[in-house]
Every structure is written in C-alpha cells, then in structure tokens.
Design a protein around this motif. Structure first.
Motif, PDB file in Angstrom:
ATOM      1  N   GLY B  22       0.795  -1.224   0.000  1.00 34.30           N
ATOM      2  CA  GLY B  22       0.000   0.000   0.000  1.00 34.30           C
ATOM      3  C   GLY B  22       0.828   1.275   0.000  1.00 34.30           C
ATOM      4  O   GLY B  22       0.272   2.364  -0.078  1.00 34.30           O
ATOM      5  N   CYS B  23       2.157   1.155   0.113  1.00 33.51           N
ATOM      6  CA  CYS B  23       3.023   2.347   0.069  1.00 33.51           C
ATOM      7  C   CYS B  23       4.088   2.185  -1.014  1.00 33.51           C
ATOM      8  O   CYS B  23       5.295   2.189  -0.714  1.00 33.51           O
ATOM      9  N   PRO B  24       3.659   2.031  -2.269  1.00 34.68           N
ATOM     10  CA  PRO B  24       4.626   1.687  -3.324  1.00 34.68           C
ATOM     11  C   PRO B  24       5.600   2.803  -3.671  1.00 34.68           C
ATOM     12  O   PRO B  24       6.588   2.560  -4.359  1.00 34.68           O
ATOM     13  N   PHE B  25       5.347   4.034  -3.216  1.00 35.24           N
ATOM     14  CA  PHE B  25       6.264   5.138  -3.534  1.00 35.24           C
ATOM     15  C   PHE B  25       7.297   5.360  -2.435  1.00 35.24           C
ATOM     16  O   PHE B  25       8.231   6.137  -2.601  1.00 35.24           O
ATOM     17  N   ASP B  26       7.092   4.705  -1.286  1.00 33.99           N
ATOM     18  CA  ASP B  26       7.985   4.940  -0.155  1.00 33.99           C
ATOM     19  C   ASP B  26       9.072   3.875  -0.086  1.00 33.99           C
ATOM     20  O   ASP B  26       8.817   2.703  -0.353  1.00 33.99           O
ATOM     21  N   PRO B  27      10.310   4.276   0.297  1.00 34.13           N
ATOM     22  CA  PRO B  27      11.377   3.282   0.412  1.00 34.13           C
ATOM     23  C   PRO B  27      11.074   2.251   1.497  1.00 34.13           C
ATOM     24  O   PRO B  27      10.194   2.463   2.338  1.00 34.13           O
ATOM     25  N   ALA B  28      11.807   1.145   1.461  1.00 31.61           N
ATOM     26  CA  ALA B  28      11.554   0.023   2.362  1.00 31.61           C
ATOM     27  C   ALA B  28      11.506   0.480   3.824  1.00 31.61           C
ATOM     28  O   ALA B  28      12.471   1.057   4.324  1.00 31.61           O
ATOM     29  N   PRO B  29      10.366   0.202   4.516  1.00 29.75           N
ATOM     30  CA  PRO B  29      10.213   0.702   5.888  1.00 29.75           C
ATOM     31  C   PRO B  29      11.171   0.041   6.877  1.00 29.75           C
ATOM     32  O   PRO B  29      11.535   0.664   7.882  1.00 29.75           O
ATOM     33  N   GLY B  30      11.596  -1.190   6.603  1.00 30.53           N
ATOM     34  CA  GLY B  30      12.547  -1.849   7.510  1.00 30.53           C
ATOM     35  C   GLY B  30      13.829  -1.036   7.626  1.00 30.53           C
ATOM     36  O   GLY B  30      14.378  -0.862   8.718  1.00 30.53           O
ATOM     37  N   ILE B  31      14.272  -0.512   6.493  1.00 29.51           N
ATOM     38  CA  ILE B  31      15.501   0.297   6.499  1.00 29.51           C
ATOM     39  C   ILE B  31      15.230   1.664   7.124  1.00 29.51           C
ATOM     40  O   ILE B  31      16.034   2.178   7.897  1.00 29.51           O
ATOM     41  N   THR B  32      14.067   2.235   6.808  1.00 31.45           N
ATOM     42  CA  THR B  32      13.704   3.528   7.389  1.00 31.45           C
ATOM     43  C   THR B  32      13.716   3.440   8.918  1.00 31.45           C
ATOM     44  O   THR B  32      14.256   4.317   9.600  1.00 31.45           O
ATOM     45  N   ASP B  33      13.119   2.362   9.454  1.00 34.81           N
ATOM     46  CA  ASP B  33      13.037   2.203  10.911  1.00 34.81           C
ATOM     47  C   ASP B  33      14.426   2.021  11.521  1.00 34.81           C
ATOM     48  O   ASP B  33      14.753   2.648  12.532  1.00 34.81           O
ATOM     49  N   ALA B  34      15.235   1.171  10.895  1.00 35.11           N
ATOM     50  CA  ALA B  34      16.589   0.938  11.420  1.00 35.11           C
ATOM     51  C   ALA B  34      17.408   2.225  11.369  1.00 35.11           C
ATOM     52  O   ALA B  34      18.167   2.532  12.293  1.00 35.11           O
ATOM     53  N   ALA B  35      17.216   2.984  10.287  1.00 34.65           N
ATOM     54  CA  ALA B  35      18.009   4.201  10.097  1.00 34.65           C
ATOM     55  C   ALA B  35      17.648   5.276  11.110  1.00 34.65           C
ATOM     56  O   ALA B  35      18.465   6.145  11.421  1.00 34.65           O
ATOM     57  N   ARG B  36      16.420   5.215  11.635  1.00 32.22           N
ATOM     58  CA  ARG B  36      15.991   6.210  12.610  1.00 32.22           C
ATOM     59  C   ARG B  36      16.873   6.121  13.859  1.00 32.22           C
ATOM     60  O   ARG B  36      17.270   7.133  14.420  1.00 32.22           O
ATOM     61  N   GLY B  37      17.217   4.891  14.254  1.00 36.91           N
ATOM     62  CA  GLY B  37      18.097   4.713  15.403  1.00 36.91           C
ATOM     63  C   GLY B  37      19.563   4.820  15.017  1.00 36.91           C
ATOM     64  O   GLY B  37      20.364   5.438  15.704  1.00 36.91           O
ATOM     65  N   GLU B  38      19.908   4.196  13.903  1.00 37.28           N
ATOM     66  CA  GLU B  38      21.308   4.135  13.467  1.00 37.28           C
ATOM     67  C   GLU B  38      21.388   4.472  11.987  1.00 37.28           C
ATOM     68  O   GLU B  38      21.155   3.614  11.143  1.00 37.28           O
ATOM     69  N   PRO B  39      21.738   5.693  11.671  1.00 38.78           N
ATOM     70  CA  PRO B  39      21.768   6.074  10.248  1.00 38.78           C
ATOM     71  C   PRO B  39      22.797   5.320   9.422  1.00 38.78           C
ATOM     72  O   PRO B  39      22.665   5.217   8.213  1.00 38.78           O
ATOM     73  N   VAL B  40      23.846   4.797  10.108  1.00 35.99           N
ATOM     74  CA  VAL B  40      24.769   3.884   9.427  1.00 35.99           C
ATOM     75  C   VAL B  40      24.573   2.539  10.104  1.00 35.99           C
ATOM     76  O   VAL B  40      24.904   2.365  11.276  1.00 35.99           O
ATOM     77  N   THR B  41      23.965   1.595   9.377  1.00 34.68           N
ATOM     78  CA  THR B  41      23.506   0.373  10.025  1.00 34.68           C
ATOM     79  C   THR B  41      23.940  -0.853   9.226  1.00 34.68           C
ATOM     80  O   THR B  41      24.438  -0.734   8.111  1.00 34.68           O
ATOM     81  N   ARG B  42      23.797  -2.045   9.833  1.00 34.64           N
ATOM     82  CA  ARG B  42      24.249  -3.274   9.178  1.00 34.64           C
ATOM     83  C   ARG B  42      23.085  -3.995   8.521  1.00 34.64           C
ATOM     84  O   ARG B  42      21.953  -3.936   8.999  1.00 34.64           O
ATOM     85  N   ALA B  43      23.364  -4.717   7.449  1.00 32.80           N
ATOM     86  CA  ALA B  43      22.342  -5.542   6.824  1.00 32.80           C
ATOM     87  C   ALA B  43      22.986  -6.812   6.271  1.00 32.80           C
ATOM     88  O   ALA B  43      24.190  -6.849   6.022  1.00 32.80           O
ATOM     89  N   THR B  44      22.152  -7.848   6.115  1.00 29.83           N
ATOM     90  CA  THR B  44      22.644  -9.138   5.621  1.00 29.83           C
ATOM     91  C   THR B  44      22.262  -9.294   4.155  1.00 29.83           C
ATOM     92  O   THR B  44      21.133  -8.997   3.765  1.00 29.83           O
ATOM     93  N   LEU B  45      23.214  -9.769   3.374  1.00 28.74           N
ATOM     94  CA  LEU B  45      22.979  -9.976   1.944  1.00 28.74           C
ATOM     95  C   LEU B  45      22.571 -11.426   1.667  1.00 28.74           C
ATOM     96  O   LEU B  45      22.664 -12.291   2.547  1.00 28.74           O
ATOM     97  N   TRP B  46      22.162 -11.690   0.430  1.00 28.53           N
ATOM     98  CA  TRP B  46      21.661 -13.007   0.011  1.00 28.53           C
ATOM     99  C   TRP B  46      22.613 -14.149   0.341  1.00 28.53           C
ATOM    100  O   TRP B  46      22.202 -15.267   0.620  1.00 28.53           O
TER     101      TRP B  46
END
Lengths: 64, 403
Positions: B22-46
C-alpha cells in the motif's frame, strides 16, 4: 566572489550549467567545466553557491 | 516505545528489503526504521555476508564523494544484491565499476555527447518523437499500456539514435536488459543475456568500421583507442542505462501524479514548474532503489561509525532523498519544492553521465502527456498495478491508462 573550477576533478555531469548557466559552461570537446565569469555579479551568487553545492565531484570552489 | 521493544534485539535487516504493502512510492520501511536509530547500520545480503547501509543525505554524499570508497566490483568483499548481480560484473566491467584514473579515461570519451548544450539541442527531436508516440497511442483507441506505448519507446528511440543502434532490434535488447536487471534472474540467465548483448554490440561496432555514421558507437570506433569488445561493453552500459531508467521514471512519475491530483492540478496550472517537478519526482521516486554499492579501501569514519577497509557499503539514495534535514516533509510529493540537492543520479565522479538527457526526456514526457491527455486516468484499479519490486530499477511493469 571568486570562482575556481578544477578541470581535472570535473566529471562532466553538467549540474553547474543547469544551476548557473551564465557562469558555467562545458568544453565542446569533452564536456568538462569552463568558468565563463570567475567574478560574477551579486545577483548570481546564490546560483553559483548552489552549483558548487551540487557539483558531484567537488570541483567548484567559491571564495567570498 | 515500550521497554520490551527497546530491549529486544534488533531484527536483522535482510536485503533486498521490501516496501510496505500500500506504500509503493515509499522506500523500504525496515531500512527507514533501522536508520531512525542508526543512520549507518548493518544488513545481511543473500549470501549471508553483511554490509553497511548508509541512509542520511550527508553521509551518502560523503561516501560517494570519497575516493577511499571503491566502485571496483572485482575487489573481494564488494557487496552484491543477488548472485545474478554479481554475475553482471564477473566478465568485463564497465567504467561504472572502475575507479579513477581508468574510470575517468573511459567516461571522458562520452561526456561531450551528454553535455547540457548538446542535449538541449535535441529537444525538438525528442518532442517530435513524444508527439508521434502519443499520436499512435491514441489513434482510434481510448486506453493503452503507457509503458509499452510511450514510456519505454521514447527513451529507447532516443538512445538508439544517439548510439547508432537500429531501433528495430528493440525487442532483443529490451528483453536482455530485463534479464540483467531482474533480481530473480539466475547467474546462468544473466551470463547468457550478457553474452548475447555483447556479441550483438561487437557485431555492430564491426559494422560501423565498414559503414560509419555519426552515432556514438561509430565515433568510438573511429577514435581507434578501444577494441570492438570494449566498445560493446561501453555500448551495453549506455543502451541499458539510457532506456530502462527514463522509461521507469516516466511511467512511475505519471502514476505518482495521478495519485496526487492536487500536485498534478498545480503542475497543469503552472507548466513552468515542470523542470522543478521533474527534480522532485526524481527525488521522491528514486528508482535506483536497492542502494549504490561501494567498498572501503581504508578505515573511514562515516557518521558515528568506522567502516573498516574491505567492508562493503550500500548507499541508500532513496532514503537519503527523504532525509528531513535536507527535504523537510520529504515523504510528500511537492512539485514546487526545490529538490535540486537530491542524489537520485548518485553523487561523486560516478554520478549519472546521462542526467542532462534524462532531464530533457522526462520534462518533455511529463509535460506532453498531461497537456495532450487532459482526462488521463488509470484504466484498472490502483491495487492491480504491478510494481517492479523484483527489479534493480524500480517502476511499474505496466500502466494501463485511459483518456
């Protein structure tokens, strides 16, 4: 205001020409920055500062 | 926030991150939420490896503008979003995945072709192509798929003209582009598509040796500095980047404006806003939505983190383009906003070479479409529009419209 543009750093993206077309141009042969007016009138200062801020290669230096 | 939420271990972010339903114009919320606490944050790749995500506008500009972050995808540890994406650079890299001075040498062979005054001079031709496509799309019909009939052919025709590639071959190169940009393609599929495109363009370069024209491929041949295979590699980058990005921006911009009728009404009432509106659409939609990859070659402090030499970084330009510190109220589309500081074209020496052309194409496409079709509307319910969450370049797979 005095403008310097580093032609070695320039990557030819052209954003300065869009921001301040009276002050910046691109070389015919390779699209690298050319300063048309290194000491532009005050009316153009905001546009020049914007051009420097959006330059992706940090090639534009502005001294007041 | 409750205590339980605060003390719970953070959910590890996995990429590619998905957008909220329902929010196709907004960037991925998982990253938005993580970035709110830590603007430079870790993520796992495939492949189970991890990398850094950089999300603030200031930090993204710092990383992409810093030569200590390499774009050379051959370096061990370089972050890839899928196995297929790794395969794209396994063969011959384009200058997009090289560092200076190699990158600058190749890029400078092309900068004159995309400089502002050269591209501005193409406006009448781009306008004529846009009008022809709309004439054909609307002749005897009241609905069509905007992607097939307008958004995709317009930039494809333009880049074919510029390169000297026959547009009649568009089914061939558009299908290979689709495979190269799909996050679902297997490495085998990517390799085959890649080989076929390079073979096609190598043959084209050879043909230009016999019969030169004033296209870019022919001029690279005449320059005599590059082998046909290197010209093909460069041609592949230009061909794909030249049509996929603008095509998707055109269709997604159309949809975003249809979904924001007050903004569309304002743009129609003040056509002079179109240049700024295109910058705002570039910012708001940021179709390069999975991050711009780099590899640290030294320890570098970014924000409050130290990124170590050998660690991968993804610059999340879509999140940076929503950074409230630079774009207040950035989650809203505002065609009158000064959005020029967006990083939708990237930043640093690799910033999009074709951006003046993309701007002209988008300005003409948006202005012409809404001027000529005052009753333009969706022909299917909004919920049925297929978004390109599965592609490296975001957008819509199709956009059924009526007028």
């Amino acid at each position: 205001m005095r403008i310097q543009a580093d032609q070695e750093k320039c990557c030819g993206a052209g954003s300065c020409v869009l921001a301040a077309p009276d002050v910046f141009d691109q070389r015919e042969e390779d699209g690298i920055v050319v300063v048309l007016d290194p000491e532009p009138p005050a009316a153009l200062h905001d546009a020049v500062r914007e051009a420097a801020a959006i330059c992706p290669a940090a090639a534009i230096t502005v001294a007041d | 926030m409750t205590t339980a939420q605060r003390t719970a271990p953070p959910t590890p972010l996995t990429l590619p991150a998905t957008r909220a339903p329902g929010c196709p114009f907004d960037p991925a919320p998982g990253i938005t939420d993580a970035a709110r606490g830590e603007p430079v944050t870790r993520a796992t790749l495939w492949d189970g490896t991890s990398c850094w995500l950089v999300t603030r506008h200031e930090d993204v500009r710092a990383v992409l503008g810093d030569p200590r972050f390499s774009a050379d995808a051959q370096r061990p540890g370089f972050p890839f979003l899928t196995a297929g994406a790794r395969e794209v650079v396994a063969g011959k890299p384009t200058f997009l995945r090289m560092d200076d001075p190699q990158h600058a040498r190749l890029r400078r062979m092309l900068t004159a072709d995309f400089m502002v005054k050269k591209v501005e001079a193409m406006r009448p031709e781009v306008q004529r192509l846009a009008d022809d496509l709309l004439d054909r799309m609307t002749a005897g019909r009241t609905s069509a798929d905007l992607v097939t009939d307008f958004a995709l052919p317009l930039p494809s025709l333009v880049i074919c003209l510029l390169l000297g590639v026959p547009y009649d071959d568009h089914d061939f190169f558009q299908e290979r582009s689709r495979i190269l940009l799909s996050l679902r393609s297997t490495p085998e599929e990517v390799r085959a598509a890649q080989d076929e495109l390079l073979e096609y363009l190598t043959r084209l370069a050879r043909a230009k040796r016999e019969t030169p024209d004033d296209g870019i491929v022919s001029r690279l041949v005449a320059r005599g500095e590059l082998a046909d295979g290197d010209i093909a590699t460069m041609g592949r980058l230009l061909l794909i980047a030249g049509h996929e990005t603008t095509a998707n921006m055109t269709a997604l911009s159309t949809l975003a404006l249809l979904r924001n009728p007050a903004q569309l009404a304002r743009l129609r009432a003040e056509p002079a806003l179109v240049k700024g509106a295109v910058e705002e659409l570039l910012r708001y939609l940021t179709i390069v939505h999975n991050g711009v990859p780099r590899l640290a070659t030294e320890d570098v402090v970014v924000g409050d983190r130290t990124i170590r030499a050998g660690e991968g970084v993804l610059c999340m330009i879509g999140h940076a383009n929503r950074d409230d510190a630079v774009f207040p109220g950035g989650d809203a589309l505002d065609v009158a906003r000064d959005a020029r500081r967006h990083v939708a074209f990237g930043f640093g020496v690799h910033q999009c070479l074709g951006q003046p052309l993309a701007r002209v194409e988008l300005q003409i496409a948006v202005e012409t479409l809404f001027r000529r079709l005052p009753d333009l509307r969706l022909a299917v319910p909004y919920e049925e529009i297929p978004f390109r969450g599965d592609m490296a370049i975001y957008g819509v797979h199709s956009l059924p419209v009526a007028w």
